[in-house]
Write a protein that holds these residues in place. Sequence first.
Motif, PDB file in Angstrom:
ATOM      1  N   VAL A 416       0.855  -1.184   0.000  1.00 18.04           N
ATOM      2  CA  VAL A 416       0.000   0.000   0.000  1.00 18.04           C
ATOM      3  C   VAL A 416       0.893   1.236   0.000  1.00 18.04           C
ATOM      4  O   VAL A 416       1.994   1.220   0.547  1.00 18.04           O
ATOM      5  CB  VAL A 416      -0.945   0.010   1.228  1.00 18.04           C
ATOM      6  CG1 VAL A 416      -0.156   0.164   2.518  1.00 18.04           C
ATOM      7  CG2 VAL A 416      -1.988   1.104   1.112  1.00 18.04           C
ATOM      8  N   MET A 417       0.428   2.303  -0.670  1.00 21.01           N
ATOM      9  CA  MET A 417       1.144   3.571  -0.688  1.00 21.01           C
ATOM     10  C   MET A 417       0.342   4.599   0.094  1.00 21.01           C
ATOM     11  O   MET A 417      -0.845   4.788  -0.154  1.00 21.01           O
ATOM     12  CB  MET A 417       1.353   4.051  -2.130  1.00 21.01           C
ATOM     13  CG  MET A 417       2.240   5.283  -2.246  1.00 21.01           C
ATOM     14  SD  MET A 417       2.360   5.879  -3.961  1.00 21.01           S
ATOM     15  CE  MET A 417       3.235   4.526  -4.720  1.00 21.01           C
ATOM     16  N   ILE A 418       0.992   5.261   1.057  1.00 13.79           N
ATOM     17  CA  ILE A 418       0.300   6.161   1.975  1.00 13.79           C
ATOM     18  C   ILE A 418       0.929   7.551   1.918  1.00 13.79           C
ATOM     19  O   ILE A 418       2.150   7.685   2.048  1.00 13.79           O
ATOM     20  CB  ILE A 418       0.375   5.624   3.418  1.00 13.79           C
ATOM     21  CG1 ILE A 418      -0.166   4.195   3.480  1.00 13.79           C
ATOM     22  CG2 ILE A 418      -0.408   6.516   4.373  1.00 13.79           C
ATOM     23  CD1 ILE A 418       0.066   3.516   4.808  1.00 13.79           C
ATOM     24  N   PRO A 419       0.124   8.609   1.735  1.00 15.23           N
ATOM     25  CA  PRO A 419       0.670   9.967   1.749  1.00 15.23           C
ATOM     26  C   PRO A 419       0.996  10.409   3.170  1.00 15.23           C
ATOM     27  O   PRO A 419       0.195  10.253   4.081  1.00 15.23           O
ATOM     28  CB  PRO A 419      -0.471  10.806   1.160  1.00 15.23           C
ATOM     29  CG  PRO A 419      -1.716  10.044   1.515  1.00 15.23           C
ATOM     30  CD  PRO A 419      -1.327   8.585   1.477  1.00 15.23           C
ATOM     31  N   LEU A 420       2.200  10.957   3.363  1.00 13.66           N
ATOM     32  CA  LEU A 420       2.641  11.360   4.699  1.00 13.66           C
ATOM     33  C   LEU A 420       3.287  12.739   4.666  1.00 13.66           C
ATOM     34  O   LEU A 420       3.643  13.254   3.606  1.00 13.66           O
ATOM     35  CB  LEU A 420       3.671  10.370   5.252  1.00 13.66           C
ATOM     36  CG  LEU A 420       3.249   8.931   5.517  1.00 13.66           C
ATOM     37  CD1 LEU A 420       4.436   8.164   6.064  1.00 13.66           C
ATOM     38  CD2 LEU A 420       2.083   8.870   6.475  1.00 13.66           C
ATOM     39  N   LYS A 421       3.459  13.294   5.863  1.00 15.37           N
ATOM     40  CA  LYS A 421       4.250  14.515   6.034  1.00 15.37           C
ATOM     41  C   LYS A 421       5.227  14.249   7.169  1.00 15.37           C
ATOM     42  O   LYS A 421       4.835  14.006   8.307  1.00 15.37           O
ATOM     43  CB  LYS A 421       3.361  15.711   6.348  1.00 15.37           C
ATOM     44  CG  LYS A 421       4.126  17.018   6.453  1.00 15.37           C
ATOM     45  CD  LYS A 421       3.192  18.212   6.465  1.00 15.37           C
ATOM     46  CE  LYS A 421       2.611  18.465   5.090  1.00 15.37           C
ATOM     47  NZ  LYS A 421       1.827  19.727   5.026  1.00 15.37           N
ATOM     48  N   LEU A 422       6.535  14.263   6.832  1.00 15.54           N
ATOM     49  CA  LEU A 422       7.582  14.004   7.810  1.00 15.54           C
ATOM     50  C   LEU A 422       8.453  15.238   7.939  1.00 15.54           C
ATOM     51  O   LEU A 422       9.040  15.693   6.941  1.00 15.54           O
ATOM     52  CB  LEU A 422       8.440  12.806   7.384  1.00 15.54           C
ATOM     53  CG  LEU A 422       7.735  11.447   7.305  1.00 15.54           C
ATOM     54  CD1 LEU A 422       8.678  10.407   6.722  1.00 15.54           C
ATOM     55  CD2 LEU A 422       7.249  11.007   8.664  1.00 15.54           C
ATOM     56  N   PHE A 423       8.547  15.784   9.142  1.00 18.17           N
ATOM     57  CA  PHE A 423       9.332  16.998   9.387  1.00 18.17           C
ATOM     58  C   PHE A 423       8.994  18.097   8.379  1.00 18.17           C
ATOM     59  O   PHE A 423       9.859  18.779   7.858  1.00 18.17           O
ATOM     60  CB  PHE A 423      10.828  16.680   9.351  1.00 18.17           C
ATOM     61  CG  PHE A 423      11.258  15.734  10.426  1.00 18.17           C
ATOM     62  CD1 PHE A 423      11.243  16.127  11.746  1.00 18.17           C
ATOM     63  CD2 PHE A 423      11.662  14.452  10.117  1.00 18.17           C
ATOM     64  CE1 PHE A 423      11.634  15.253  12.752  1.00 18.17           C
ATOM     65  CE2 PHE A 423      12.055  13.569  11.113  1.00 18.17           C
ATOM     66  CZ  PHE A 423      12.032  13.981  12.435  1.00 18.17           C
ATOM     67  N   GLY A 424       7.707  18.231   8.098  1.00 19.36           N
ATOM     68  CA  GLY A 424       7.246  19.295   7.219  1.00 19.36           C
ATOM     69  C   GLY A 424       7.337  18.983   5.741  1.00 19.36           C
ATOM     70  O   GLY A 424       6.927  19.783   4.911  1.00 19.36           O
ATOM     71  N   GLU A 425       7.865  17.807   5.364  1.00 23.00           N
ATOM     72  CA  GLU A 425       7.994  17.431   3.959  1.00 23.00           C
ATOM     73  C   GLU A 425       6.912  16.438   3.566  1.00 23.00           C
ATOM     74  O   GLU A 425       6.684  15.448   4.253  1.00 23.00           O
ATOM     75  CB  GLU A 425       9.366  16.805   3.691  1.00 23.00           C
ATOM     76  CG  GLU A 425      10.509  17.782   3.707  1.00 23.00           C
ATOM     77  CD  GLU A 425      11.800  17.147   3.224  1.00 23.00           C
ATOM     78  OE1 GLU A 425      11.737  16.184   2.439  1.00 23.00           O
ATOM     79  OE2 GLU A 425      12.870  17.593   3.650  1.00 23.00           O
ATOM     80  N   THR A 426       6.267  16.702   2.434  1.00 22.66           N
ATOM     81  CA  THR A 426       5.257  15.782   1.905  1.00 22.66           C
ATOM     82  C   THR A 426       5.951  14.678   1.114  1.00 22.66           C
ATOM     83  O   THR A 426       6.824  14.942   0.292  1.00 22.66           O
ATOM     84  CB  THR A 426       4.267  16.527   0.994  1.00 22.66           C
ATOM     85  OG1 THR A 426       3.576  17.514   1.771  1.00 22.66           O
ATOM     86  CG2 THR A 426       3.257  15.573   0.405  1.00 22.66           C
ATOM     87  N   THR A 427       5.540  13.433   1.340  1.00 19.63           N
ATOM     88  CA  THR A 427       6.140  12.302   0.640  1.00 19.63           C
ATOM     89  C   THR A 427       5.153  11.138   0.620  1.00 19.63           C
ATOM     90  O   THR A 427       4.078  11.207   1.220  1.00 19.63           O
ATOM     91  CB  THR A 427       7.448  11.871   1.310  1.00 19.63           C
ATOM     92  OG1 THR A 427       8.087  10.864   0.502  1.00 19.63           O
ATOM     93  CG2 THR A 427       7.208  11.300   2.700  1.00 19.63           C
ATOM     94  N   ASP A 428       5.518  10.083  -0.083  1.00 20.03           N
ATOM     95  CA  ASP A 428       4.726   8.847  -0.108  1.00 20.03           C
ATOM     96  C   ASP A 428       5.506   7.746   0.591  1.00 20.03           C
ATOM     97  O   ASP A 428       6.701   7.569   0.331  1.00 20.03           O
ATOM     98  CB  ASP A 428       4.424   8.403  -1.543  1.00 20.03           C
ATOM     99  CG  ASP A 428       3.478   9.344  -2.263  1.00 20.03           C
ATOM    100  OD1 ASP A 428       2.446   9.684  -1.653  1.00 20.03           O
ATOM    101  OD2 ASP A 428       3.763   9.745  -3.405  1.00 20.03           O
TER     102      ASP A 428
END
Length: 547
Positions: A416-428
């Motif tokens: 599964v691919m999940i949209p995230l935000k880590l330390f202010g950065e948007t990524t998958d």
Amino acid sequence: MFQTNYVNTLLKGLDPFHQKSLLLRPGQFINGEIVKIYPGQLASIRLRGVTLTAKLEASLIAGSRYWFQVQPKEGLPVLKVFGDGVGDDKIPQQLSLNSKLNERVVKSLVQADLPFTRDQVVRGAEMLQSVGMADEQGLSILRLLVKKNLPITPATTKALHSMSIGQGFAAHLDELLYLLKSEKIKEPLLVQVQQVLETITTKGNIKVDQHIILDLLRTYIKDDTKAVQSEEARLLLQKLGIIEQQSPKEVVAQFKETITKTDEAHLKQIWPILVREQILLQLTNGKIDDLLTKVVLEKNEDGERTLQQLLSLFNAKGDKSLLSSVFQQEETVGKQLTSIIQQIGFQHERNARQFFLFKDQNSETFLTQLKALLIKSQQIQLPSSIESKIEAIINQITGQQLLSINQEGPMVHQSVMIPLKLFGETTDLTIQWEGKKEQDGKFNPDHCRILFYLHLRKIKDTVIDVQIQKRIVSLQIYNEFDKPEALINVFLPYLKKSLTKLNYQISSLKWTQPKQSQKNNNKSNPVSPVNRLYQPHRQYQGVDIRI
């Protein structure tokens, strides 16, 4: 990014999970080699790299290759020799597939060593023509549809194509949310879509234990910290807006200067048992590390407030929106990810079936999930920019659904691919599981394998390979940069502590740079880097057939 590389790998017909296996279906044509003939009309035959034992009922020659067609028989699979020494180039003619596109489709499937039926070739050529994708990319998608025995339709083709064109899932969601906000459309359905997107964005903001910030600060300003480790800590602290372009000595000097100007009551909230003079004395004696160790951070709003007050002493201009991403979240990451998956609607079709066939009221919530809302919104008049973005997101969700599950013998592979935000950065974040499922449908937590694919601006592409045997965890991290010793030293104790609470133990952590580890690999091997990284535990084979 690895997410795109992973999808492209699948589209090329190279599965990063496991080696080739064999699943024969009636009507398929397949090419094979008779390896050796034994007494008693037995023979070894190699089909798609898998060696099987065959019961011969036809006169064949060892060392020769033949085309076979799978017959619709009960029991053991039965292969019938097709034609008389038919070469690859003559297959289209033998099947009465005489158009140029049909020939290209057959050639593409033969070169990929994929079994296929005549109907798949005909429908595949028609589909590629109808969607205007009679090129190599279209053929690669068709190969994947054939390999996974998926419906060959314009919808499935567009869904897989949307995952191969490069833009990440999280980026699509962010763009749609931006368009909805900027257009200020009052349509209730689109307002609901915007609310769901905002919920997904909020849930996807993964936070880190606040104590890690203290450890990073201590790592950066300690005199005995190695230069490489200090630089790693500095980059992350800068990213969070805690420090600027300052050396450790400059950070300490600014910290000391700020304390001299700070109200005593403010300092008491950070160090209840110390007065200003004691704090300054410790700083003068170079004991800032001891001073930070005395900071007590509760896992609640008081702890967040204390950390904010402490960080303000280092940099009053700290970015609070970024700092909020390091405070302890109320939910566990697992619950956050589960919530995102549900909100997106990866189980949309299953939930719809439950709802309409069995009148299951518990499944009615699928109507408020993102995919259901986006499908419904296609029925209303929309600005072209929003309409095209909605279609792209629906295709990406559907593409993920098509690629998400694969089973080989008792082993199940799920992703599964999940949209995230880590330390202010948007990524998958792409997560892939491999293991046996229990009777309740869940993976066996004692014996399984999990891969995390992630792309971040600073450290670029990263794969984390987690192998679990008898609840003993081994980690292998693949990244092209040098091992970040400082960050690992900061994060590892928290990881061990969290896994211990779940009754797991870490046995090892290895950092591997793919470019170096692949230098000795056979350059003629067409397998992609991701495929090399993931080696299967075993391969399920040993099917007996009759010829």
